[in-house]
Design an enzyme around this catalytic site. Structure first.
Site, PDB file in Angstrom:
ATOM      1  N   ILE A 118     -53.323  -4.134 -22.623  1.00 43.35           N
ATOM      2  CA  ILE A 118     -54.440  -4.835 -21.990  1.00 43.35           C
ATOM      3  C   ILE A 118     -53.843  -5.829 -21.018  1.00 43.35           C
ATOM      4  O   ILE A 118     -52.881  -6.535 -21.356  1.00 43.35           O
ATOM      5  CB  ILE A 118     -55.386  -5.503 -23.017  1.00 43.35           C
ATOM      6  CG1 ILE A 118     -56.591  -6.136 -22.293  1.00 43.35           C
ATOM      7  CG2 ILE A 118     -54.659  -6.523 -23.873  1.00 43.35           C
ATOM      8  CD1 ILE A 118     -57.745  -6.508 -23.223  1.00 43.35           C
ATOM      9  N   GLU A 155     -49.627  -3.801 -31.311  1.00 47.49           N
ATOM     10  CA  GLU A 155     -48.332  -4.481 -31.394  1.00 47.49           C
ATOM     11  C   GLU A 155     -48.200  -5.369 -30.174  1.00 47.49           C
ATOM     12  O   GLU A 155     -48.652  -5.000 -29.094  1.00 47.49           O
ATOM     13  CB  GLU A 155     -47.151  -3.493 -31.362  1.00 47.49           C
ATOM     14  CG  GLU A 155     -46.941  -2.711 -32.615  1.00 47.49           C
ATOM     15  CD  GLU A 155     -47.513  -1.313 -32.477  1.00 47.49           C
ATOM     16  OE1 GLU A 155     -47.541  -0.795 -31.344  1.00 47.49           O
ATOM     17  OE2 GLU A 155     -47.944  -0.751 -33.495  1.00 47.49           O
ATOM     18  N   ASN A 170     -44.940 -13.318 -26.796  1.00 49.08           N
ATOM     19  CA  ASN A 170     -46.147 -13.306 -25.946  1.00 49.08           C
ATOM     20  C   ASN A 170     -47.232 -14.201 -26.553  1.00 49.08           C
ATOM     21  O   ASN A 170     -48.216 -13.742 -27.136  1.00 49.08           O
ATOM     22  CB  ASN A 170     -46.646 -11.868 -25.772  1.00 49.08           C
ATOM     23  CG  ASN A 170     -47.669 -11.738 -24.657  1.00 49.08           C
ATOM     24  OD1 ASN A 170     -48.228 -12.738 -24.195  1.00 49.08           O
ATOM     25  ND2 ASN A 170     -47.908 -10.517 -24.225  1.00 49.08           N
ATOM     26  N   TYR A 179     -55.548 -12.608 -29.429  1.00 42.26           N
ATOM     27  CA  TYR A 179     -55.897 -11.728 -30.564  1.00 42.26           C
ATOM     28  C   TYR A 179     -56.347 -12.550 -31.779  1.00 42.26           C
ATOM     29  O   TYR A 179     -57.305 -12.197 -32.453  1.00 42.26           O
ATOM     30  CB  TYR A 179     -54.721 -10.819 -30.926  1.00 42.26           C
ATOM     31  CG  TYR A 179     -54.238  -9.964 -29.771  1.00 42.26           C
ATOM     32  CD1 TYR A 179     -55.145  -9.352 -28.909  1.00 42.26           C
ATOM     33  CD2 TYR A 179     -52.883  -9.765 -29.534  1.00 42.26           C
ATOM     34  CE1 TYR A 179     -54.702  -8.579 -27.836  1.00 42.26           C
ATOM     35  CE2 TYR A 179     -52.442  -8.993 -28.472  1.00 42.26           C
ATOM     36  CZ  TYR A 179     -53.358  -8.411 -27.626  1.00 42.26           C
ATOM     37  OH  TYR A 179     -52.935  -7.648 -26.569  1.00 42.26           O
TER      38      TYR A 179
HETATM   39  C1  COA Z   1     -52.975 -11.721 -22.633  1.00 49.22           C
HETATM   40  C2  COA Z   1     -53.972 -11.716 -21.470  1.00 49.22           C
HETATM   41  C3  COA Z   1     -54.641 -10.344 -21.380  1.00 49.22           C
HETATM   42  C4  COA Z   1     -55.028 -12.811 -21.723  1.00 49.22           C
HETATM   43  O1  COA Z   1     -56.001 -12.733 -20.694  1.00 49.22           O
HETATM   44  P1  COA Z   1     -56.778 -14.046 -20.179  1.00 49.22           P
HETATM   45  O2  COA Z   1     -57.932 -13.603 -19.371  1.00 49.22           O
HETATM   46  O3  COA Z   1     -55.838 -14.993 -19.540  1.00 49.22           O
HETATM   47  O4  COA Z   1     -57.266 -14.661 -21.575  1.00 49.22           O
HETATM   48  P2  COA Z   1     -58.525 -15.614 -21.791  1.00 49.22           P
HETATM   49  O5  COA Z   1     -58.674 -16.537 -20.622  1.00 49.22           O
HETATM   50  O6  COA Z   1     -59.689 -14.784 -22.157  1.00 49.22           O
HETATM   51  O7  COA Z   1     -58.055 -16.466 -23.047  1.00 49.22           O
HETATM   52  C5  COA Z   1     -58.501 -16.163 -24.348  1.00 49.22           C
HETATM   53  C6  COA Z   1     -57.635 -16.903 -25.350  1.00 49.22           C
HETATM   54  O8  COA Z   1     -56.306 -16.418 -25.285  1.00 49.22           O
HETATM   55  C7  COA Z   1     -55.400 -17.509 -25.464  1.00 49.22           C
HETATM   56  N1  COA Z   1     -54.618 -17.712 -24.253  1.00 49.22           N
HETATM   57  C8  COA Z   1     -54.827 -17.163 -23.035  1.00 49.22           C
HETATM   58  N2  COA Z   1     -53.856 -17.547 -22.179  1.00 49.22           N
HETATM   59  C9  COA Z   1     -53.027 -18.352 -22.889  1.00 49.22           C
HETATM   60  C10 COA Z   1     -51.831 -19.033 -22.577  1.00 49.22           C
HETATM   61  N3  COA Z   1     -51.281 -18.974 -21.343  1.00 49.22           N
HETATM   62  N4  COA Z   1     -51.213 -19.736 -23.566  1.00 49.22           N
HETATM   63  C11 COA Z   1     -51.740 -19.796 -24.808  1.00 49.22           C
HETATM   64  N5  COA Z   1     -52.891 -19.164 -25.156  1.00 49.22           N
HETATM   65  C12 COA Z   1     -53.516 -18.453 -24.213  1.00 49.22           C
HETATM   66  C13 COA Z   1     -56.243 -18.713 -25.798  1.00 49.22           C
HETATM   67  O9  COA Z   1     -56.443 -18.725 -27.206  1.00 49.22           O
HETATM   68  C14 COA Z   1     -57.523 -18.391 -25.090  1.00 49.22           C
HETATM   69  O10 COA Z   1     -58.638 -19.032 -25.646  1.00 49.22           O
HETATM   70  P3  COA Z   1     -59.080 -20.514 -25.117  1.00 49.22           P
HETATM   71  O11 COA Z   1     -59.179 -20.409 -23.634  1.00 49.22           O
HETATM   72  O12 COA Z   1     -60.391 -20.725 -25.789  1.00 49.22           O
HETATM   73  O13 COA Z   1     -57.993 -21.431 -25.550  1.00 49.22           O
HETATM   74  C15 COA Z   1     -53.255 -12.062 -20.124  1.00 49.22           C
HETATM   75  O14 COA Z   1     -52.500 -13.240 -20.313  1.00 49.22           O
HETATM   76  C16 COA Z   1     -52.347 -10.955 -19.615  1.00 49.22           C
HETATM   77  O15 COA Z   1     -52.787 -10.050 -18.896  1.00 49.22           O
HETATM   78  N6  COA Z   1     -51.032 -11.048 -19.955  1.00 49.22           N
HETATM   79  C17 COA Z   1     -50.053 -10.076 -19.466  1.00 49.22           C
HETATM   80  C18 COA Z   1     -50.219  -8.727 -20.140  1.00 49.22           C
HETATM   81  C19 COA Z   1     -50.073  -8.845 -21.646  1.00 49.22           C
HETATM   82  O16 COA Z   1     -49.188  -9.517 -22.165  1.00 49.22           O
HETATM   83  N7  COA Z   1     -50.946  -8.121 -22.353  1.00 49.22           N
HETATM   84  C20 COA Z   1     -50.917  -8.054 -23.795  1.00 49.22           C
HETATM   85  C21 COA Z   1     -50.110  -6.871 -24.195  1.00 49.22           C
HETATM   86  S1  COA Z   1     -49.944  -6.739 -25.974  1.00 49.22           S
END
Ligand code: COA
Length: 149
Positions: free
Chosen positions: A71, A105, A110, A117
């Site tokens: 994702i 996983e 990360n 999650y």
């Molecule tokens: C992981 C990922 C999909 C999260 O997407 P996002 O749109 O930024 O996430 P959201 O804004 O919906 O955040 C949801 C929750 O995730 C956590 N979160 C998101 N970014 C974070 C950060 N940089 N540090 C810590 N927690 C974080 C928080 O708990 C957040 O909730 P909150 O805003 O109420 O505190 C994004 O960072 C991403 O694309 N990462 C690179 C790809 C990746 O690692 N994918 C997962 C593969 S297993």
């Protein structure tokens, strides 16, 4: 979610944009060939905001189990709730029919993904030692699961 954010099934025409997002999102990104294979073999979705793909996900479904394979949210769109919206919608609406449990996983380093999650009530099942390649060696995977209520 506002701003006209929607989810639809991925099409082959999306793969260029999906690959561009993949490359800037993981320390060891999937190759174009791996993405193409996942697209052919699994369920895939894109997140659309203002007519642009801002995220994607691949899900493997086996009987009543779903495995979140990847994702990604566009780096410039992160931190605004899109990741949580996308995954929650996949679990609750788009895909949940007949699914009793979700697995995934994630790289132990990360923190953003693990926090995402956990915020959706995924529980840690254990650790697979040295599961992932990194640019300099190997890294553990944290295994997580979510039981659909
Ligand atoms: C992981 C990922 C999909 C999260 O997407 P996002 O749109 O930024 O996430 P959201 O804004 O919906 O955040 C949801 C929750 O995730 C956590 N979160 C998101 N970014 C974070 C950060 N940089 N540090 C810590 N927690 C974080 C928080 O708990 C957040 O909730 P909150 O805003 O109420 O505190 C994004 O960072 C991403 O694309 N990462 C690179 C790809 C990746 O690692 N994918 C997962 C593969 S297993």
């Amino acid at each position: 979610m506002s701003d006209g954010v929607t989810i639809r099934r991925m099409t082959e025409a999306d793969l260029g944009r999906v690959y561009a997002l993949e490359k800037v999102s993981h320390p060891v990104p999937w190759s174009q060939a791996s993405l193409q294979r996942s697209f052919a073999d699994h369920h895939s979705f894109v997140l659309i905001k203002q007519q642009q793909i801002v995220g994607f996900a691949f899900v493997q479904k086996i009987l009543d189990e779903a495995h979140l394979l990847d994702i990604v949210i566009d780096p410039v769109q992160r931190g605004h709730g899109l990741g949580r919206y996308f995954l929650r919608e996949l679990i609750e609406r788009e895909f949940c029919d007949g699914i009793n449990i979700w697995f995934l996983e994630v790289r132990a380093s990360n923190e953003a993904a693990i926090a995402l999650y956990q915020s959706l009530d995924f529980n840690e099942l254990g650790v697979r030692r040295n599961y992932y390649d990194t640019p300099t060696g190997r890294e553990d995977a944290v295994m997580m699961a979510y039981t659909v209520s």
